[in-house]
Design a protein around this motif. Structure first.
Motif, PDB file in Angstrom:
ATOM      1  N   ASP A 162       0.850  -1.189   0.000  1.00  0.00           N
ATOM      2  CA  ASP A 162       0.000   0.000   0.000  1.00  0.00           C
ATOM      3  C   ASP A 162       0.882   1.234   0.000  1.00  0.00           C
ATOM      4  OD1 ASP A 162      -2.006   1.803   0.191  1.00  0.00           O
ATOM      5  OD2 ASP A 162      -2.581   1.325   2.251  1.00  0.00           O
ATOM      6  N   ARG A 167       2.194  -3.736   4.224  1.00  0.00           N
ATOM      7  CA  ARG A 167       0.808  -3.773   4.710  1.00  0.00           C
ATOM      8  C   ARG A 167       0.649  -4.782   5.824  1.00  0.00           C
ATOM      9  NH1 ARG A 167      -2.887  -4.966  -0.282  1.00  0.00           N
ATOM     10  NH2 ARG A 167      -4.483  -4.927   1.361  1.00  0.00           N
ATOM     11  N   ARG A 198       2.343  -9.602   7.935  1.00  0.00           N
ATOM     12  CA  ARG A 198       2.857  -8.365   7.342  1.00  0.00           C
ATOM     13  C   ARG A 198       3.414  -8.675   5.954  1.00  0.00           C
ATOM     14  NH1 ARG A 198       3.500  -3.673   9.621  1.00  0.00           N
ATOM     15  NH2 ARG A 198       3.373  -4.559  11.727  1.00  0.00           N
ATOM     16  N   PRO A 237      -7.469  -6.575   4.618  1.00  0.00           N
ATOM     17  CA  PRO A 237      -6.754  -5.443   5.219  1.00  0.00           C
ATOM     18  C   PRO A 237      -7.011  -5.366   6.714  1.00  0.00           C
ATOM     19  CG  PRO A 237      -7.846  -4.777   3.188  1.00  0.00           C
ATOM     20  CD  PRO A 237      -8.319  -6.167   3.481  1.00  0.00           C
TER      21      PRO A 237
END
Length: 352
Positions: A162, A167, A198, A237
């Motif tokens: 991102d 992210r 991650r 997310p």
């Protein structure tokens, strides 16, 4: 403002000192026959309901009377303070009391998400682990894909960083379909978070030495695992835990719906302080703090006093009260606060 004196509980105290471990609903039940009318007793308008004055342990609530109406006020305007010496300093003794038992709703604020069918189908998934392991744990490096197929059949969005940042992704499992009890329509998928990962390197496609397209999955590190992580688990997310005060209040507009799911191990019926999923959400006007009346399903019975055994449809009697504490577009979660009999899938709800 306030409520009619006759709406107070028979043993409503003139004064009450807020205790550590109290909940807003529990305090409201001390003063009112219908605890969801707390904002009226407190004299709140709509803006104050959304941004309420917080109540702290040690504060004293005083019941006042003006004509035929009662209202609740604070004996003092500030949270209880403690002064420390030799430095001059003051700080709150406790956090504000919650509206609902936090130990019951916390898992649904942190670990449950409802995703629409398209988002569920397109969510990236874990595809490989170290040394061909299928079970992963915290500290493991794993690999994930957002796309499907290869070459000309490659489809979907790759798992990418991102804006160049690594992210943080929530890892979900056991996405269960939530269907409308009456129409059978798919409302979304309920996913349970089992960990976090991650993103280290994004997913990409390259050409090998022979010029053939080669797929390289995204690289992720497992940074949190509440249980074993498995290949096939989905990635969404990461989101921040929702923390907000919940002030019980009735919906402004008419709301009707049904219970979609009862939560709990092997639970078929929900009792007090258990969570249920509803087939209404934000698009139907539901918001956190909305109080709803639970109704029993209308049962069909035979009239045994009639030789013809005529079939009768019994009315749906009121069965209890619940409060919404988390909403999605088409689904909401509510906590059963008062109940006469158990709540089951298909039971109806409406305005209190």
């Amino acid at each position: 403002m306030g409520v009619p004196w006759g709406e107070l509980a028979a043993d409503a105290p003139a004064r009450y000192t807020v205790q550590r471990g109290d909940t807003l609903w529990g305090i409201a039940a001390r003063f009112l026959q219908q605890p969801w009318r707390w904002p009226e007793l407190w004299g709140m308008n709509l803006e104050q309901i959304r941004n309420p004055h917080l109540i702290y342990p040690g504060q004293v609530l005083v019941l006042t009377r003006a004509g035929d109406r009662a209202r609740l006020e604070l004996a003092g305007d500030e949270p209880p303070l403690v002064k420390l010496s030799p430095r001059v300093r003051a700080e709150a003794l406790d956090e504000a009391i919650p509206a609902l038992p936090p130990q019951v709703i916390e898992p649904f604020l942190a670990d449950v998400a409802v995703v629409d069918p398209q988002a569920h189908a397109q969510a990236p998934r874990l595809v490989a682990g170290p040394e061909q392991r299928v079970l992963l744990a915290r500290g493991d490096r794993a690999y994930a894909r957002g796309q499907t197929g290869q070459g000309a059949t490659l489809a979907g969005e790759p798992l990418e960083a991102d804006r160049g940042e690594r992210r943080l992704l929530d890892i979900y499992r056991q996405a269960q379909p939530l269907r409308d009890p009456q129409t059978g329509e798919l409302l979304g998928y309920e996913a349970q978070r089992v960990g976090q990962a991650r993103l280290v390197r994004p997913e990409r496609q390259e050409l090998d030495a022979q010029g053939r397209p080669t797929l390289e999955p995204a690289t992720v590190d497992i940074v949190q695992a509440r249980e074993e992580i498995r290949l096939g688990d989905r990635l969404l997310p990461a989101r921040m835990r929702e923390r907000q005060p919940y002030i019980p209040h009735a919906p402004a507009d008419e709301v009707e719906g049904q219970v979609v799911k009862v939560h709990g191990n092997a639970m078929q019926m929900a009792g007090q302080f258990q969570v249920v999923a509803l087939n209404r959400g934000r698009e139907h006007g539901l918001e956190n703090g909305h109080v709803l009346a639970l109704l029993k399903n209308r049962a069909r019975v035979a009239d045994r006093t009639d030789e013809t055994r005529a079939e009768l449809l019994l009315p749906g009697e009121r069965n209890g009260v619940m409060m919404v504490f988390r909403t999605f577009e088409r689904v909401a979660y509510a906590l059963v606060l008062q109940v006469t009999d158990g709540v089951k899938v298909g039971d109806r709800f409406t305005n209190p």
